[in-house]
Design a protein around this motif. Structure first.
Motif, PDB file in Angstrom:
ATOM      1  N   ILE A  62      39.378  45.758  27.632  1.00  0.00           N
ATOM      2  CA  ILE A  62      39.014  44.371  27.946  1.00  0.00           C
ATOM      3  C   ILE A  62      37.501  44.242  28.085  1.00  0.00           C
ATOM      4  N   ASN A  63      36.873  45.269  28.615  1.00  0.00           N
ATOM      5  CA  ASN A  63      35.428  45.284  28.816  1.00  0.00           C
ATOM      6  C   ASN A  63      34.669  45.160  27.499  1.00  0.00           C
ATOM      7  N   ASN A  64      35.296  45.587  26.413  1.00  0.00           N
ATOM      8  CA  ASN A  64      34.661  45.537  25.093  1.00  0.00           C
ATOM      9  C   ASN A  64      34.797  44.174  24.421  1.00  0.00           C
ATOM     10  N   THR A  65      35.513  43.242  25.054  1.00  0.00           N
ATOM     11  CA  THR A  65      35.627  41.883  24.525  1.00  0.00           C
ATOM     12  C   THR A  65      34.555  41.013  25.173  1.00  0.00           C
ATOM     13  N   SER A  66      34.514  39.757  24.760  1.00  0.00           N
ATOM     14  CA  SER A  66      33.525  38.830  25.322  1.00  0.00           C
ATOM     15  C   SER A  66      34.227  37.693  26.058  1.00  0.00           C
ATOM     16  N   ASN A  67      33.717  37.366  27.235  1.00  0.00           N
ATOM     17  CA  ASN A  67      34.201  36.211  28.003  1.00  0.00           C
ATOM     18  C   ASN A  67      35.682  36.289  28.337  1.00  0.00           C
ATOM     19  N   SER A  68      36.192  37.500  28.561  1.00  0.00           N
ATOM     20  CA  SER A  68      37.588  37.661  28.941  1.00  0.00           C
ATOM     21  C   SER A  68      37.696  37.803  30.461  1.00  0.00           C
ATOM     22  N   VAL A  69      38.873  37.455  30.978  1.00  0.00           N
ATOM     23  CA  VAL A  69      39.164  37.564  32.411  1.00  0.00           C
ATOM     24  C   VAL A  69      40.388  38.458  32.578  1.00  0.00           C
ATOM     25  N   ALA A  70      40.344  39.375  33.532  1.00  0.00           N
ATOM     26  CA  ALA A  70      41.494  40.240  33.819  1.00  0.00           C
ATOM     27  C   ALA A  70      42.094  39.874  35.167  1.00  0.00           C
ATOM     28  N   VAL A  71      43.401  39.702  35.191  1.00  0.00           N
ATOM     29  CA  VAL A  71      44.155  39.493  36.427  1.00  0.00           C
ATOM     30  C   VAL A  71      45.007  40.742  36.624  1.00  0.00           C
ATOM     31  N   ILE A  72      44.665  41.567  37.607  1.00  0.00           N
ATOM     32  CA  ILE A  72      45.377  42.822  37.826  1.00  0.00           C
ATOM     33  C   ILE A  72      46.526  42.592  38.806  1.00  0.00           C
ATOM     34  N   LYS A  83      36.215  52.212  42.377  1.00  0.00           N
ATOM     35  CA  LYS A  83      35.779  52.562  41.023  1.00  0.00           C
ATOM     36  C   LYS A  83      35.685  51.326  40.137  1.00  0.00           C
ATOM     37  N   ILE A  84      36.654  50.426  40.257  1.00  0.00           N
ATOM     38  CA  ILE A  84      36.642  49.206  39.451  1.00  0.00           C
ATOM     39  C   ILE A  84      35.445  48.336  39.802  1.00  0.00           C
ATOM     40  N   GLU A  85      35.170  48.211  41.104  1.00  0.00           N
ATOM     41  CA  GLU A  85      34.041  47.387  41.538  1.00  0.00           C
ATOM     42  C   GLU A  85      32.715  47.942  41.023  1.00  0.00           C
ATOM     43  N   GLN A  86      32.607  49.262  40.945  1.00  0.00           N
ATOM     44  CA  GLN A  86      31.361  49.888  40.520  1.00  0.00           C
ATOM     45  C   GLN A  86      31.207  49.908  39.001  1.00  0.00           C
ATOM     46  N   LYS A  87      32.320  50.048  38.274  1.00  0.00           N
ATOM     47  CA  LYS A  87      32.243  50.298  36.833  1.00  0.00           C
ATOM     48  C   LYS A  87      32.229  49.039  35.987  1.00  0.00           C
ATOM     49  N   TYR A  88      32.946  47.986  36.421  1.00  0.00           N
ATOM     50  CA  TYR A  88      33.141  46.826  35.552  1.00  0.00           C
ATOM     51  C   TYR A  88      32.432  45.598  36.111  1.00  0.00           C
ATOM     52  N   SER A  89      31.862  44.791  35.198  1.00  0.00           N
ATOM     53  CA  SER A  89      31.149  43.593  35.623  1.00  0.00           C
ATOM     54  C   SER A  89      31.783  42.320  35.075  1.00  0.00           C
ATOM     55  N   PHE A  90      32.743  42.457  34.156  1.00  0.00           N
ATOM     56  CA  PHE A  90      33.389  41.245  33.637  1.00  0.00           C
ATOM     57  C   PHE A  90      34.329  40.680  34.719  1.00  0.00           C
ATOM     58  N   PRO A  91      34.744  39.432  34.590  1.00  0.00           N
ATOM     59  CA  PRO A  91      35.552  38.789  35.640  1.00  0.00           C
ATOM     60  C   PRO A  91      36.899  39.492  35.861  1.00  0.00           C
ATOM     61  N   ILE A  92      37.152  39.900  37.103  1.00  0.00           N
ATOM     62  CA  ILE A  92      38.402  40.557  37.469  1.00  0.00           C
ATOM     63  C   ILE A  92      38.935  39.928  38.751  1.00  0.00           C
ATOM     64  N   ILE A  93      40.215  39.578  38.729  1.00  0.00           N
ATOM     65  CA  ILE A  93      40.901  39.035  39.899  1.00  0.00           C
ATOM     66  C   ILE A  93      42.059  39.957  40.221  1.00  0.00           C
ATOM     67  N   LEU A 110      48.883  36.798  47.241  1.00  0.00           N
ATOM     68  CA  LEU A 110      47.502  37.068  47.626  1.00  0.00           C
ATOM     69  C   LEU A 110      46.659  37.119  46.359  1.00  0.00           C
ATOM     70  N   TYR A 111      45.400  36.762  46.468  1.00  0.00           N
ATOM     71  CA  TYR A 111      44.493  37.055  45.360  1.00  0.00           C
ATOM     72  C   TYR A 111      43.090  37.291  45.906  1.00  0.00           C
ATOM     73  N   SER A 112      42.355  38.130  45.187  1.00  0.00           N
ATOM     74  CA  SER A 112      40.980  38.451  45.565  1.00  0.00           C
ATOM     75  C   SER A 112      40.113  38.480  44.327  1.00  0.00           C
ATOM     76  N   VAL A 113      38.897  38.016  44.466  1.00  0.00           N
ATOM     77  CA  VAL A 113      37.914  38.116  43.387  1.00  0.00           C
ATOM     78  C   VAL A 113      37.215  39.456  43.515  1.00  0.00           C
ATOM     79  N   VAL A 114      37.452  40.329  42.528  1.00  0.00           N
ATOM     80  CA  VAL A 114      36.939  41.698  42.612  1.00  0.00           C
ATOM     81  C   VAL A 114      35.488  41.771  42.167  1.00  0.00           C
ATOM     82  N   THR A 115      35.132  41.049  41.106  1.00  0.00           N
ATOM     83  CA  THR A 115      33.741  41.032  40.640  1.00  0.00           C
ATOM     84  C   THR A 115      33.122  39.688  40.976  1.00  0.00           C
ATOM     85  N   SER A 116      31.855  39.677  41.276  1.00  0.00           N
ATOM     86  CA  SER A 116      31.207  38.494  41.852  1.00  0.00           C
ATOM     87  C   SER A 116      30.731  37.476  40.815  1.00  0.00           C
ATOM     88  N   SER A 117      30.880  37.790  39.529  1.00  0.00           N
ATOM     89  CA  SER A 117      30.300  36.920  38.507  1.00  0.00           C
ATOM     90  C   SER A 117      31.299  35.913  37.931  1.00  0.00           C
TER      91      SER A 117
END
Length: 339
Positions: A62-72, A83-93, A110-117
């Motif tokens: 997913i990180n290799n795509t553009s403007n994608s969002v991941a819902v884990i 590890k996820i917080e440190q390694k990935y910068s694309f939008p993750i919830i 429950l939901y949390s925003v994992v990355t701040s962008s």
């Protein structure tokens, strides 16, 4: 919308997403790298494995795509979250899966925003199925969401382990007496604590603890893991008693035992981390000839299954009494009665 993974969690997620579109399914085991596209919402519902390598592999794609969002939806450990917080910068919830026992829909998610962008519009679009379907939405921080999910499963694990401990130390009827109290509802003991989540999530919780808390709960975790061996011992003792009562020489002929049920719990065909399978293997290693059958798992009953020396009901699927009634010999053991 793209759903990654179509197992226990993925199927529930698919039924939800289907109301809002036509989700495409990716099977990580088969790759399908060409299915990872730009400008998509990915709902990740795979079994991440104990090392989370499967999850990281999906997030890398997913990180290799553009403007994608991941819902884990897959359960995380605190180590995996870090590890996820440190390694990935694309939008993750992170939206931890919450299917109640017997497949009932939970009333809250429950939901949390994992990355701040993440843009608020992206969050609302990705969470639309959850916002519309659940009565209550809670927004903890990512660590609290992870720990909450681990505690939910560990609580259930420890309940079952404690019930087994009580039944094994005294008698299972004690639990029935205790449950007459209006404020108590103890779990029933069983042949072990199997399935996809309870054991591994309890271990993830203990990994996040330190000192006396980890040691104390670790002992109960280990007890829970020992239940299949205890059940196998009880079955083996019963086999020896039957052999002695019928003057069967273990040297003259191998004792044949029929085991009913392979699934991790009643009325499902899921065998992941099945304690019934574990018990069968323990008994085979002790030299007992085991015929194992589950009507929800197997296409055909083994030959002579109903003609063995003893039938043991490990997993009481609905209608199991039929097999007890048509068993050709008199000795039938219900594993839940071994306490």
């Amino acid at each position: 919308m793209i759903l990654v993974g179509y197992g226990f969690v993925g199927q529930e997620t698919y039924r939800l997403l289907k109301r809002y579109g036509d989700p495409e399914i990716i099977d990580p085991a088969k790759g399908y790298e060409e299915c990872y596209k730009d400008n998509e919402i990915y709902y990740v519902a795979i079994n991440p494995g104990l090392d989370f390598s499967g999850l990281y592999d999906v997030l890398d794609k997913i990180n290799n795509t553009s403007n994608s969002v991941a819902v884990i939806e897959s359960t995380l450990s605190l180590e995996a979250l870090d590890k996820i917080e440190q390694k990935y910068s694309f939008p993750i919830i992170y939206v931890p899966e919450r299917v109640q026992p017997a497949g009932k829909k939970a009333t809250a998610r429950l939901y949390s925003v994992v990355t701040s962008s993440i843009d608020r519009k992206d969050i609302e679009e990705a969470l639309k199925p959850f916002m519309n379907e659940y009565d209550l939405i809670k927004v903890p921080n990512p660590a609290d969401a992870v720990v909450s999910k681990l505690v939910e499963n560990a609580y259930r694990y420890f309940q079952i382990a404690f019930s087994n401990l009580v039944a094994n130390s005294f008698d299972s009827r004690i639990i029935d007496y205790v449950n007459t109290h209006q404020n108590v509802s103890m779990m029933q003991p069983g042949i072990g604590i199997g399935g996809l989540c309870l054991e591994k999530d309890t271990q993830f919780l203990l990994d996040a603890l330190h000192g006396d808390a980890r040691r104390s709960l670790g002992a109960l975790l280990d007890y829970g893991k020992s239940i299949p061996e205890q059940i196998a011992n009880e079955i083996h003792c019963a086999v020896l008693d039957i052999a002695e009562a019928n003057s069967i020489s273990e040297i003259a002929r191998k004792f044949r035992l029929s085991l009913f049920g392979k699934a991790y719990k009643a009325d499902t065909n899921i065998t992941t981390n099945s304690k019934a399978l574990e018990i069968a293997e323990i008994l085979r290693k002790r030299g007992i000839e085991v015929l194992h059958y589950d009507p929800l798992v197997d296409s055909a009953m083994p030959k002579e299954f109903l003609d063995s020396d003893c039938l043991v009901i490990l997993v009481p699927h609905k209608g199991w009494q039929h097999y007890k009634n048509v068993f050709h010999n008199y000795m039938v053991i219900e594993a839940k009665e071994l306490f």
